[in-house]
Design an enzyme around this catalytic site. Structure first.
Site, mmCIF file in Angstrom:
data_model
loop_
_atom_site.group_PDB
_atom_site.id
_atom_site.type_symbol
_atom_site.label_atom_id
_atom_site.label_comp_id
_atom_site.label_asym_id
_atom_site.label_seq_id
_atom_site.Cartn_x
_atom_site.Cartn_y
_atom_site.Cartn_z
ATOM 1 N N GLU A 211 -37.210 18.839 11.441
ATOM 2 C CA GLU A 211 -36.309 19.252 10.358
ATOM 3 C C GLU A 211 -37.074 19.198 9.037
ATOM 4 O OE1 GLU A 211 -33.011 20.420 9.751
ATOM 5 O OE2 GLU A 211 -33.957 20.411 7.784
ATOM 6 N N HIS A 328 -13.285 29.377 12.677
ATOM 7 C CA HIS A 328 -11.918 29.225 12.162
ATOM 8 C C HIS A 328 -11.820 29.701 10.714
ATOM 9 C CE1 HIS A 328 -14.169 25.415 12.227
ATOM 10 N NE2 HIS A 328 -13.671 25.197 11.030
ATOM 11 N N HIS A 451 0.246 4.123 19.123
ATOM 12 C CA HIS A 451 -0.715 3.119 19.593
ATOM 13 C C HIS A 451 -0.765 3.144 21.114
ATOM 14 C CE1 HIS A 451 -2.908 -0.640 19.878
ATOM 15 N NE2 HIS A 451 -2.031 -1.033 20.793
HETATM 16 C C1 LIG Z 1 -24.643 28.330 19.326
HETATM 17 C C2 LIG Z 1 -23.519 28.469 18.321
HETATM 18 C C3 LIG Z 1 -22.478 27.562 18.338
HETATM 19 C C4 LIG Z 1 -21.437 27.696 17.433
HETATM 20 N N1 LIG Z 1 -20.415 26.777 17.483
HETATM 21 C C5 LIG Z 1 -19.397 26.894 16.622
HETATM 22 C C6 LIG Z 1 -18.299 25.997 16.691
HETATM 23 O O1 LIG Z 1 -18.267 25.092 17.527
HETATM 24 N N2 LIG Z 1 -17.272 26.153 15.820
HETATM 25 C C7 LIG Z 1 -17.290 27.147 14.877
HETATM 26 O O2 LIG Z 1 -16.336 27.246 14.098
HETATM 27 N N3 LIG Z 1 -18.313 28.014 14.779
HETATM 28 C C8 LIG Z 1 -19.361 27.916 15.645
HETATM 29 N N4 LIG Z 1 -20.374 28.831 15.585
HETATM 30 C C9 LIG Z 1 -20.316 29.881 14.539
HETATM 31 C C10 LIG Z 1 -19.345 30.993 14.948
HETATM 32 O O3 LIG Z 1 -19.753 31.531 16.186
HETATM 33 C C11 LIG Z 1 -19.300 32.063 13.891
HETATM 34 O O4 LIG Z 1 -19.006 31.467 12.652
HETATM 35 C C12 LIG Z 1 -18.226 33.087 14.204
HETATM 36 O O5 LIG Z 1 -18.481 33.729 15.425
HETATM 37 C C13 LIG Z 1 -18.136 34.127 13.085
HETATM 38 O O6 LIG Z 1 -17.146 35.038 13.400
HETATM 39 P P1 LIG Z 1 -17.207 36.541 12.852
HETATM 40 O O7 LIG Z 1 -16.013 37.215 13.411
HETATM 41 O O8 LIG Z 1 -17.416 36.537 11.399
HETATM 42 O O9 LIG Z 1 -18.548 37.155 13.480
HETATM 43 P P2 LIG Z 1 -19.078 37.297 14.957
HETATM 44 O O10 LIG Z 1 -18.469 36.316 15.872
HETATM 45 O O11 LIG Z 1 -20.557 37.303 14.841
HETATM 46 O O12 LIG Z 1 -18.568 38.715 15.406
HETATM 47 C C14 LIG Z 1 -18.993 39.887 14.785
HETATM 48 C C15 LIG Z 1 -18.775 41.024 15.737
HETATM 49 O O13 LIG Z 1 -18.971 42.242 15.038
HETATM 50 C C16 LIG Z 1 -19.647 43.146 15.885
HETATM 51 N N5 LIG Z 1 -20.277 44.160 15.066
HETATM 52 C C17 LIG Z 1 -21.226 43.994 14.118
HETATM 53 N N6 LIG Z 1 -21.532 45.167 13.538
HETATM 54 C C18 LIG Z 1 -20.760 46.087 14.144
HETATM 55 C C19 LIG Z 1 -20.621 47.480 13.991
HETATM 56 N N7 LIG Z 1 -21.336 48.149 13.088
HETATM 57 N N8 LIG Z 1 -19.745 48.130 14.794
HETATM 58 C C20 LIG Z 1 -19.017 47.452 15.716
HETATM 59 N N9 LIG Z 1 -19.110 46.132 15.911
HETATM 60 C C21 LIG Z 1 -19.964 45.465 15.117
HETATM 61 C C22 LIG Z 1 -20.624 42.261 16.634
HETATM 62 O O14 LIG Z 1 -21.060 42.900 17.821
HETATM 63 C C23 LIG Z 1 -19.755 41.036 16.900
HETATM 64 O O15 LIG Z 1 -19.055 41.132 18.101
HETATM 65 C C24 LIG Z 1 -21.430 28.745 16.493
HETATM 66 C C25 LIG Z 1 -22.480 29.676 16.484
HETATM 67 C C26 LIG Z 1 -23.501 29.540 17.385
HETATM 68 C C27 LIG Z 1 -24.603 30.555 17.373
#
Ligand SMILES: Cc1cc2nc3c(=O)[nH]c(=O)nc-3n(C[C@H](O)[C@H](O)[C@H](O)COP(=O)(O)OP(=O)(O)OC[C@H]3O[C@@H](n4cnc5c(N)ncnc54)[C@H](O)[C@@H]3O)c2cc1C
Length: 479
Positions: A211, A328, A451
């Site tokens: 880190e 969320h 509790h």
């Molecule tokens: C390993 C890992 C663990 C995680 N654990 C947690 C957790 O425990 N709790 C938590 O809150 N968050 C967690 N996260 C973060 C969480 O996954 C993201 O914050 C969340 O998915 C964001 O949601 P979103 O809808 O903004 O984007 P995304 O989930 O990234 O979805 C975006 C979507 O848009 C689509 N897309 C993009 N551009 C286009 C386009 N031009 N046309 C059509 N479709 C498109 C993509 O294909 C994708 O399906 C984790 C992330 C990772 C990598």
């Protein structure tokens, strides 16, 4: 002519699919465009969260935690489990089944709520127009009164450690290992790095985390972060702070990583390396050049407090806009935006978004920590309660950690709650509600808790704010 919609959402992650469902529930004719190709070669919904994020990582964390319990903790409880071993491929197959069920479930929810799912890559052409290009390259233009961009994020890559399939991987690759690496390097001791490092550490890898920052989890209250670091170290995670990676070299089946720390230049050899240095907004091609949707200097789509972009009628939510990259948070923004489009008043409280690290024990927090509150010039009072003094924690074999409440010294208003302990991710909802309702520490102290529960530690921490915790010697006594 292609259909016209009230709302088109681009992206079906937790931001986009939730926005689409809410909009449809409010009577708006809604479509959701998604391009993610799943393992079976077809478009799948759910985005990062369901496919390669929150859900698969939790499936592995749960399985690996149960493995550790069965191997090391059952005996204490009188359970003779015999020789315990882990079938990594089966664990992965279970994870894949969970992902498949959940992503398929969203398609079902779309149908049930009347959302039109459009497969393909969406692009905002102009105010009210979205072009969708399908897998065969055929483009169709749709009209919509409102557009919501929910395009998400992708892992950051860094020049010193270019990815190499199966050997130097990002978080997505780390969810696909088919066997436990002997020596595992993880670059980045943030939320995702700690979770993935924990999975493989529990299964027997020697895990070293590099880190660059000198502080461990600086966003978490220092007392909670320190305790977490101690607990994870005890589990075998070797977390090296102030270790800046400068280069790497793949040598056959190994990777040699060079880094500098306080002692100078260092080198370590790993069987696998996970690069977990953060995520960046994914906005490539989602808006036509010159359409009028502004990005900020870091590539996030610029939005106001209610997720309006610079182009009227176009909103953006989730990981592709400012703020915490959390599922969320993305979903709540999706609901807010759908409500606004439907003509309702809606806003979000960005100060009350909980964060959780799903290590064991879990780390969870919401609101201010003590050090940041003080840095802002706020006079605070705090109360903390160790799980070692909790009856339920003893029964659960989970006495590590503590719950801490940070309150305004003058008004007693709860400013933050930070917890490290079993089920901290569940307990933190109390802190979120306290912040949302503007409650005082005394409100929590005067609340009756069941509790024996782990949540009683939150109650005791609230009592401890005035030095009145029942089940521990209080560090300060007040009248
Ligand atoms: C390993 C890992 C663990 C995680 N654990 C947690 C957790 O425990 N709790 C938590 O809150 N968050 C967690 N996260 C973060 C969480 O996954 C993201 O914050 C969340 O998915 C964001 O949601 P979103 O809808 O903004 O984007 P995304 O989930 O990234 O979805 C975006 C979507 O848009 C689509 N897309 C993009 N551009 C286009 C386009 N031009 N046309 C059509 N479709 C498109 C993509 O294909 C994708 O399906 C984790 C992330 C990772 C990598």
């Amino acid at each position: 002519m292609a259909d016209k919609f009230d709302v088109i959402v681009i992206g079906a992650g937790p931001g986009g699919y939730v926005a689409a469902i809410r909009a449809a529930q409010l009577g708006l004719k809604t479509a959701c465009v998604e391009k993610w190709i799943g393992k079976e070669g077809k478009v799948v919904h759910g985005g990062t969260c369901l496919n390669v994020g929150c859900i698969p990582s939790k499936a592995l964390l749960e399985a690996s935690h149960k493995f550790v319990e069965a191997k090391h903790d059952f005996d204490d409880m009188g359970i003779q489990a015999g020789d315990v071993s882990m079938d990594v491929k089966k664990m992965m197959a279970r994870k894949d089944t969970i992902v498949k069920n959940l992503t398929g479930g969203i398609s079902g929810l779309f149908k049930a709520n009347g959302v039109t799912a459009i497969d393909g890559t969406g692009k905002v052409l102009s105010k009210g127009q979205v072009e969708v290009t399908d897998q065969d390259g055929k483009a169709t233009t749709y009209d919509a009164d409102s557009i919501v961009i929910a395009a998400g994020s992708v892992p950051v890559e860094i020049p010193p450690t270019p990815l190499k399939e199966g050997l130097v991987v990002d978080s997505t690759g780390a969810l696909e290992f088919q066997e436990t690496p002997k020596r595992l390097g993880v670059i980045g001791a943030g939320v995702i790095g700690l979770e993935l490092g924990s999975v493989w550490n529990r299964l027997g890898s020697e895990v070293t985390m590099l880190e660059a920052m000198d502080d461990f989890l600086p966003m978490v209250d220092t007392a909670i972060a320190k305790e977490t670091q101690k607990l994870l170290k005890k589990q075998g995670l070797d977390i090296k702070l102030g270790a800046r990676v400068t280069g790497s070299e793949v040598k056959g089946e190994e990777v040699v990583v060079k880094y500098t720390d306080a002692k100078g230049e260092q080198e370590m050899t790993f069987d696998k390396l996970i690069v977990c240095v953060g995520r960046k907004p994914y906005t490539k091609g989602v808006v036509a050049d010159g359409a009028g949707v502004e990005l900020d200097e870091r590539g996030f789509i610029q939005v106001d407090d209610q997720c309006r972009t610079s182009l009227p009628g176009v909103f953006a939510i989730g990981d592709c806009v400012r703020g915490q990259m959390l599922a969320h948070k993305a979903s709540e923004e999706g609901i807010m935006v759908a409500d606004i489009i439907a003509g309702h008043k809606a806003e979000m409280n960005y100060d009350a978004i909980p964060c959780v690290i799903y290590t064991f024990p879990e780390v969870a927090w919401v609101g201010l920590n003590e050090q940041d509150a003080k840095a802002k010039g706020i006079e605070v009072k705090t109360g903390a309660f160790p799980f070692a003094a909790s009856g339920r924690a003893m029964a659960n074999n989970a006495t590590e950690g503590q719950a801490k409440i940070i309150a305004d010294a003058e008004t007693d208003r709860v400013l933050g709650m930070h917890i490290v302990g079993q089920h901290a991710g569940e307990m933190i909802a109390q802190g979120v509600i306290a912040l949302e309702f503007g409650s005082s520490a005394e409100d929590l102290a005067l609340t009756c808790y069941a509790h024996p529960t782990m949540s009683e530690a939150v109650h005791e921490a609230a009592l401890a704010v005035e030095g009145h915790a029942i089940h521990m010697a209080n560090r300060k006594k007040k009248k």
